[in-house]
Design a protein around this motif. Structure first.
Motif, PDB file in Angstrom:
ATOM      1  N   VAL A 105     -81.227 -44.362  25.831  1.00 54.92           N
ATOM      2  CA  VAL A 105     -80.746 -45.440  24.959  1.00 54.92           C
ATOM      3  C   VAL A 105     -81.073 -45.160  23.496  1.00 54.92           C
ATOM      4  N   LYS A 106     -80.020 -45.062  22.696  1.00 54.44           N
ATOM      5  CA  LYS A 106     -80.139 -44.929  21.237  1.00 54.44           C
ATOM      6  C   LYS A 106     -81.138 -43.854  20.818  1.00 54.44           C
ATOM      7  N   GLY A 107     -80.960 -42.676  21.386  1.00 62.13           N
ATOM      8  CA  GLY A 107     -81.777 -41.538  20.990  1.00 62.13           C
ATOM      9  C   GLY A 107     -83.128 -41.448  21.654  1.00 62.13           C
ATOM     10  N   ASN A 108     -83.470 -42.414  22.494  1.00 61.22           N
ATOM     11  CA  ASN A 108     -84.771 -42.395  23.177  1.00 61.22           C
ATOM     12  C   ASN A 108     -84.770 -41.294  24.242  1.00 61.22           C
ATOM     13  N   PRO A 109     -85.707 -40.336  24.168  1.00 61.91           N
ATOM     14  CA  PRO A 109     -85.706 -39.210  25.111  1.00 61.91           C
ATOM     15  C   PRO A 109     -86.184 -39.573  26.515  1.00 61.91           C
ATOM     16  N   SER A 110     -86.647 -40.789  26.711  1.00 66.62           N
ATOM     17  CA  SER A 110     -87.091 -41.214  28.043  1.00 66.62           C
ATOM     18  C   SER A 110     -85.883 -41.700  28.841  1.00 66.62           C
ATOM     19  N   GLY A 111     -85.477 -40.906  29.806  1.00 71.75           N
ATOM     20  CA  GLY A 111     -84.311 -41.263  30.603  1.00 71.75           C
ATOM     21  C   GLY A 111     -84.637 -42.348  31.614  1.00 71.75           C
ATOM     22  N   LEU A 112     -83.831 -43.402  31.639  1.00 78.99           N
ATOM     23  CA  LEU A 112     -84.035 -44.512  32.570  1.00 78.99           C
ATOM     24  C   LEU A 112     -83.186 -44.293  33.819  1.00 78.99           C
ATOM     25  N   SER A 113     -83.746 -44.582  34.980  1.00 81.41           N
ATOM     26  CA  SER A 113     -83.028 -44.386  36.237  1.00 81.41           C
ATOM     27  C   SER A 113     -82.718 -45.726  36.894  1.00 81.41           C
ATOM     28  N   ASN A 114     -81.782 -45.698  37.814  1.00 78.05           N
ATOM     29  CA  ASN A 114     -81.321 -46.907  38.503  1.00 78.05           C
ATOM     30  C   ASN A 114     -82.209 -47.171  39.715  1.00 78.05           C
ATOM     31  N   THR A 115     -83.429 -47.606  39.460  1.00 75.93           N
ATOM     32  CA  THR A 115     -84.414 -47.777  40.534  1.00 75.93           C
ATOM     33  C   THR A 115     -84.061 -48.919  41.480  1.00 75.93           C
ATOM     34  N   GLU A 116     -83.272 -49.884  41.011  1.00 76.19           N
ATOM     35  CA  GLU A 116     -82.911 -51.029  41.852  1.00 76.19           C
ATOM     36  C   GLU A 116     -81.604 -50.802  42.604  1.00 76.19           C
ATOM     37  N   HIS A 117     -81.001 -49.619  42.404  1.00 73.85           N
ATOM     38  CA  HIS A 117     -79.769 -49.239  43.110  1.00 73.85           C
ATOM     39  C   HIS A 117     -78.645 -50.259  42.904  1.00 73.85           C
ATOM     40  N   LYS A 118     -78.500 -50.696  41.681  1.00 78.50           N
ATOM     41  CA  LYS A 118     -77.410 -51.611  41.339  1.00 78.50           C
ATOM     42  C   LYS A 118     -76.099 -50.834  41.236  1.00 78.50           C
ATOM     43  N   PRO A 119     -74.953 -51.520  41.339  1.00 81.83           N
ATOM     44  CA  PRO A 119     -73.680 -50.851  41.045  1.00 81.83           C
ATOM     45  C   PRO A 119     -73.753 -50.225  39.652  1.00 81.83           C
ATOM     46  N   THR A 120     -73.196 -49.045  39.509  1.00 82.46           N
ATOM     47  CA  THR A 120     -73.412 -48.250  38.296  1.00 82.46           C
ATOM     48  C   THR A 120     -73.081 -49.001  37.013  1.00 82.46           C
ATOM     49  N   LEU A 121     -71.896 -49.602  36.935  1.00 84.23           N
ATOM     50  CA  LEU A 121     -71.504 -50.288  35.700  1.00 84.23           C
ATOM     51  C   LEU A 121     -72.413 -51.481  35.401  1.00 84.23           C
ATOM     52  N   GLU A 122     -72.819 -52.180  36.449  1.00 86.30           N
ATOM     53  CA  GLU A 122     -73.728 -53.316  36.267  1.00 86.30           C
ATOM     54  C   GLU A 122     -75.071 -52.836  35.722  1.00 86.30           C
ATOM     55  N   TRP A 123     -75.551 -51.725  36.267  1.00 82.64           N
ATOM     56  CA  TRP A 123     -76.825 -51.155  35.817  1.00 82.64           C
ATOM     57  C   TRP A 123     -76.737 -50.706  34.357  1.00 82.64           C
ATOM     58  N   VAL A 124     -75.642 -50.042  33.998  1.00 74.93           N
ATOM     59  CA  VAL A 124     -75.463 -49.588  32.615  1.00 74.93           C
ATOM     60  C   VAL A 124     -75.470 -50.779  31.662  1.00 74.93           C
ATOM     61  N   LYS A 125     -74.799 -51.848  32.052  1.00 81.10           N
ATOM     62  CA  LYS A 125     -74.766 -53.049  31.216  1.00 81.10           C
ATOM     63  C   LYS A 125     -76.163 -53.635  31.046  1.00 81.10           C
ATOM     64  N   ASP A 126     -76.923 -53.704  32.143  1.00 81.20           N
ATOM     65  CA  ASP A 126     -78.277 -54.271  32.084  1.00 81.20           C
ATOM     66  C   ASP A 126     -79.193 -53.443  31.182  1.00 81.20           C
ATOM     67  N   VAL A 127     -79.060 -52.121  31.269  1.00 84.10           N
ATOM     68  CA  VAL A 127     -79.952 -51.233  30.519  1.00 84.10           C
ATOM     69  C   VAL A 127     -79.588 -51.175  29.039  1.00 84.10           C
ATOM     70  N   THR A 128     -78.295 -51.097  28.750  1.00 85.19           N
ATOM     71  CA  THR A 128     -77.854 -50.898  27.363  1.00 85.19           C
ATOM     72  C   THR A 128     -77.518 -52.193  26.637  1.00 85.19           C
ATOM     73  N   GLY A 129     -77.182 -53.230  27.406  1.00 83.56           N
ATOM     74  CA  GLY A 129     -76.736 -54.475  26.789  1.00 83.56           C
ATOM     75  C   GLY A 129     -75.264 -54.462  26.432  1.00 83.56           C
ATOM     76  N   TYR A 130     -74.563 -53.373  26.774  1.00 81.78           N
ATOM     77  CA  TYR A 130     -73.146 -53.243  26.452  1.00 81.78           C
ATOM     78  C   TYR A 130     -72.283 -53.657  27.640  1.00 81.78           C
ATOM     79  N   SER A 131     -71.340 -54.544  27.401  1.00 84.87           N
ATOM     80  CA  SER A 131     -70.407 -54.941  28.454  1.00 84.87           C
ATOM     81  C   SER A 131     -69.246 -53.959  28.507  1.00 84.87           C
ATOM     82  N   PRO A 132     -68.834 -53.561  29.707  1.00 89.61           N
ATOM     83  CA  PRO A 132     -67.684 -52.654  29.821  1.00 89.61           C
ATOM     84  C   PRO A 132     -66.430 -53.301  29.244  1.00 89.61           C
ATOM     85  N   ARG A 133     -65.595 -52.497  28.665  1.00 89.96           N
ATOM     86  CA  ARG A 133     -64.343 -52.974  28.084  1.00 89.96           C
ATOM     87  C   ARG A 133     -63.439 -53.553  29.178  1.00 89.96           C
TER      88      ARG A 133
END
Length: 368
Positions: A105-133
């Protein structure tokens, strides 16, 4: 299969760049470069033992569209087994039955993983705060098949038949969604997507031998026809639908230089500018005014003529400058953007063609 996919990715961009219009290559050096640019990187590793990677590759390519309106978000992918030191750095197993994602996220070198096994797009939204178009595609299935005729029978319908496991469909999906987005304000078009894995009956009904495949249905027709439309990453689709729908969209969703113009009126505008005679110009203005009922766009030409008569030729450049400034803040595809684009195209017809000896200065509005 995945090795070829990775090689294609490597060829996709130059070594010192990244792309927003496709999936980027993922290496240690590349990732460092992306992060140094303060980008948010959605990264995926796949391998030959992965059972869901076909679907996830499709999701990954789809995310090119989903986050295309977020300038700082890119997607990247690699195969495992290429650089084990790099993979181990982020806890990527060489062999896994699942696609392995990390989000930076925003240049942070610590990669976050989907530890809760959420649907991919839902997980991306939760982590980044960005809603899919939002997607402007009608996903056809057995459940809504009847609506194709009852609800959308008066539209120009473009159908895309695909399977998530197809690498060709993976390459095409973002471009198809983008084309549908460009036409989102059109009232006479419909972009349809058919998943031939989950809707085998529909694909069999339309005799689809292979994917991806395009089919077209004209307004009021029951005939599903193959007109030979071909596209690898979404090219040709907008032009094809422009021709069908009578629209003038560019790939970026703006209107092209012909929108809002009429050839006959263009010629009158040129005549108007070629002779600086008040009586002559007033005669042309009357001609244009008489055309308004039959051709509403004539009012744009008339208003520009009136402005020139009142303020002189400098009003042309003043109007162009004003319109271009307003267009910068007008949302692409909005009514304001539509009106401003039409006015801009018409005003350009009053520009005098600049010549220097035998050279002529050409631009999109005078090349014809």
């Amino acid at each position: 299969m995945y090795s070829l996919f990775f090689l294609l990715l490597l060829a996709w961009v130059r070594c010192d760049q990244y792309t927003k219009s496709g999936v980027n290559p993922l290496t240690n050096e590349k990732l460092d470069s992306y992060l140094s640019s303060n980008l948010t990187v959605i990264a995926m590793w796949s391998n030959k033992d992965c059972v869901d990677c076909d679907m996830e590759l499709y999701t990954l390519f789809k995310m090119v569209y989903s986050f295309s309106d977020k300038e700082e978000v890119i997607v990247a992918a690699a195969n495992t087994g290429i650089d084990r030191e790099f993979e181990e750095k982020y806890g990527i197993a060489e062999s896994s039955r699942n696609a392995q994602y990390r989000i930076f996220v925003k240049g942070n070198p610590s990669g976050l993983s989907n530890t809760e096994h959420k649907p991919t797009l839902e997980w991306v939204k939760d982590v980044t705060g960005y809603s899919p178009r939002k997607e402007y595609v009608f996903f056809l299935s057995d459940h809504n098949f009847g609506q194709l005729k009852t609800k959308f029978g008066d539209r120009h319908v473009l159908m895309l038949f695909c399977r998530a496991s197809s690498s060709k469909c993976q390459n095409l999906v973002s471009g198809y969604l983008t084309s549908a987005y460009v036409f989102r304000h059109s009232q006479n078009s419909l972009f349809v997507y058919v998943d031939c894995f989950n809707n085998k009956n529909i694909c069999k009904l339309y005799n689809i031998p292979d994917v991806p495949a395009f089919r077209y249905i004209a307004p009021g027709s029951d005939d599903v026809v193959n007109e030979g439309l071909k596209s690898v990453r979404g090219e040709n689709i907008i032009g094809y639908m422009n021709e069908k729908c009578g629209t003038r969209y560019r790939v970026n969703g703006n209107y092209d230089e012909m929108y809002g113009r009429l050839r006959e009126l263009d010629l009158i505008a040129h005549q108007f500018m070629n002779k600086d005679n008040k009586e002559y110009r007033m005669g042309l203005m009357k001609t244009v005014l008489d055309m308004v009922d039959a051709h509403p766009e004539a009012s744009r030409y008339f208003n520009m003529m009136k402005s020139i008569m009142k303020r002189g030729d400098p009003s042309i450049m003043e109007e162009l400058s004003s319109l271009k400034q307003k267009l910068k803040s007008a949302e692409v595809g909005s009514k304001e953007n539509k009106a401003l684009s039409a006015r801009l195209n018409v005003v350009h017809q009053f520009e005098k063609i600049v010549t220097w000896k035998e050279l002529v200065l050409c631009h999109p509005w005078n090349i014809d």
